[in-house]
Design an enzyme around this catalytic site. Structure first.
Site, mmCIF file in Angstrom:
data_model
loop_
_atom_site.group_PDB
_atom_site.id
_atom_site.type_symbol
_atom_site.label_atom_id
_atom_site.label_comp_id
_atom_site.label_asym_id
_atom_site.label_seq_id
_atom_site.Cartn_x
_atom_site.Cartn_y
_atom_site.Cartn_z
ATOM 1 N N SER A 31 6.678 -10.480 6.320
ATOM 2 C CA SER A 31 7.115 -9.093 6.462
ATOM 3 C C SER A 31 6.651 -8.494 7.785
ATOM 4 C CB SER A 31 6.587 -8.256 5.292
ATOM 5 O OG SER A 31 7.005 -6.921 5.400
ATOM 6 N N GLU A 51 -0.411 7.917 6.044
ATOM 7 C CA GLU A 51 -1.623 7.345 6.637
ATOM 8 C C GLU A 51 -2.204 8.327 7.646
ATOM 9 O OE1 GLU A 51 -0.963 3.491 8.330
ATOM 10 O OE2 GLU A 51 0.113 2.751 6.567
ATOM 11 N N ILE A 79 12.054 4.499 -0.028
ATOM 12 C CA ILE A 79 13.044 5.470 -0.507
ATOM 13 C C ILE A 79 13.873 4.868 -1.639
ATOM 14 C CG2 ILE A 79 13.205 6.649 1.719
ATOM 15 C CD1 ILE A 79 15.951 5.247 2.059
ATOM 16 N N TYR A 111 0.545 -6.869 -6.039
ATOM 17 C CA TYR A 111 1.855 -6.301 -5.699
ATOM 18 C C TYR A 111 2.964 -6.887 -6.564
ATOM 19 C CZ TYR A 111 6.171 -5.682 -3.010
ATOM 20 O OH TYR A 111 7.459 -5.398 -2.630
ATOM 21 N N THR A 150 0.827 -1.212 0.000
ATOM 22 C CA THR A 150 0.000 0.000 0.000
ATOM 23 C C THR A 150 0.861 1.262 0.000
ATOM 24 O OG1 THR A 150 -0.190 -0.113 2.423
ATOM 25 C CG2 THR A 150 -1.962 -1.122 1.138
ATOM 26 N N THR A 151 1.976 1.239 0.726
ATOM 27 C CA THR A 151 2.842 2.424 0.763
ATOM 28 C C THR A 151 3.525 2.648 -0.583
ATOM 29 O OG1 THR A 151 3.239 2.100 3.130
ATOM 30 C CG2 THR A 151 4.747 3.563 1.966
#
Length: 377
Positions: A191, A99, A290, A238, A81-82
């Site tokens: 995860s 969020e 990142i 994903y 989702t991120t």
């Protein structure tokens, strides 16, 4: 002298008359407003029809209301989702932001009030009807989404568990669209366990428990997505987003009705920049997004799940098969990556990326261990 006194008295009288006239005019206007309210049916004042108006740094005025095409991104945590919202945030016309955390909690409260017959009776008796609650929810959610970040032409919200309420949200915001992030549950659970991502109800000491809870959560979200319909809710895998980002993002932007921008393929270049991607200093995925999209997160769960859980996988998590994953393959063949992604992975292995200055000191990016901790999830 007498003439001067008369003039003073005359001027004072005129001023008094003017003040009285202004006050009388105000009272007339107030009376008209009250009478208009009395003549109107109950509920004629509709705050949900009002618009939020915001002005961006570019001095452009943005108007937001219930009819706007909001985007909701969600899924079980650790399902990408991120990454998805960072890619959308890289688009010059879209703003998602971090969020909010509060929106899924308020949605859960609203659902609890509806399910409790006794509580609903009490609310109805107090005049707090479904219509009143829905108008309040609509205004609250829109206010939070619009004002927790910079204005943009298109707004989106990424709170993973909001998609447990897709049907309700589609009623509040009839032109909204939903992106349901789908990921192999074994990877998601590995995860959340290894990164110690606390999720209410998930026992992070047990793969079996977490997979059971994953199955229940994705089952609810997937059912909601199917009920909303394929015109409004798009399942996004994903694995395919990572393997084939250009193809996947073109499908996603077409679904959302947003023009293509190459910026969505390079979200890492826009992190921390004005109009780019804003990342939270405390979200667990920040140290991963990142980096450019890369491969190793796809199957690094292999070999870590206990044998008894592997044997019972089809029974523990039947949604794996329903979503197209082979519960007995360890790992499944997700497909072959695009050359662009292979190149990104090589960049990550070399440490060829930089931590944005505004995020330094809040997490450590251990470049010496990137070969075993790659990926954006």
């Amino acid at each position: 002298m007498r003439l001067s006194v008369r003039r003073v008295l005359l001027a004072a009288g005129c001023a008094l008359v003017l003040v009285l006239a202004v006050q009388l005019g105000q009272q007339v206007l107030e009376c008209r407003a009250v009478l208009a309210g009395l003549r109107s049916p109950r509920g004629a004042m509709r705050p949900e029809q009002e618009e939020l108006v915001m002005v961006g740094t570019n001095h452009v005025e943005y108007r937001y209301g219930k009819a706007m095409p909001l985007i909701f991104v969600g899924g079980v945590p650790r399902s990408g989702t991120t990454l998805m919202r960072a890619m959308l945030d890289a688009h010059p016309e879209v703003r998602c932001g971090e969020e909010t955390r509060i929106i899924p909690r308020v949605l859960a409260m609203r659902q609890a009030w509806s399910k409790s017959g006794r509580e609903k009776l009490r609310l109805d008796e107090a005049g707090v009807t479904d219509e009143v609650l829905d108008a309040a929810m609509q205004a609250f959610i829109l206010e939070v989404i619009a004002k927790h970040g910079e204005p943009a032409r298109v707004l989106c919200n990424k709170d993973p568990f909001t998609l447990k309420s897709s049907v309700y949200l589609s009623r509040l915001f009839p032109n909204s669209k939903f992106l349901l992030m789908v990921r192999d549950g074994r990877a998601s659970v590995h995860s959340m366990i290894t990164r110690k991502v606390t999720i209410a109800g998930f026992d992070l000491s047990s793969y079996r428990d977490c997979l059971t809870k994953w199955n229940k959560a994705i089952e609810v979200m997937y059912a909601q997505c199917m009920e909303v319909g394929k015109e409004k809710c798009l399942p996004v895998y994903y694995e395919q987003l990572v393997l084939h980002p250009r193809r996947s993002l073109k499908l996603i932007l077409d679904f959302l009705g947003i023009a293509w921008s190459d910026a969505v393929l390079h979200h890492e270049d826009l992190i921390g920049k004005p109009g780019g991607v804003s990342l939270s200093k405390i979200e667990r995925s920040t140290d991963q997004v990142i980096k450019p999209v890369n491969l190793e997160a796809l199957s690094k769960w292999t070999g870590h799940i206990p044998g008894d859980v592997v044997r019972d996988m089809a029974q523990i998590a039947p949604m794996l098969a329903q979503l197209g994953y082979d519960p007995y393959a360890n790992p499944p063949n997700y497909g072959n990556p695009d050359p662009f992604v292979i190149n990104n992975t090589q960049r990550v292995l070399k440490g060829d990326y930089k931590t944005p200055a505004n995020l330094k000191g809040y997490f450590q990016v251990n470049q010496n261990s990137t070969s075993s901790h790659l990926g954006s999830s």
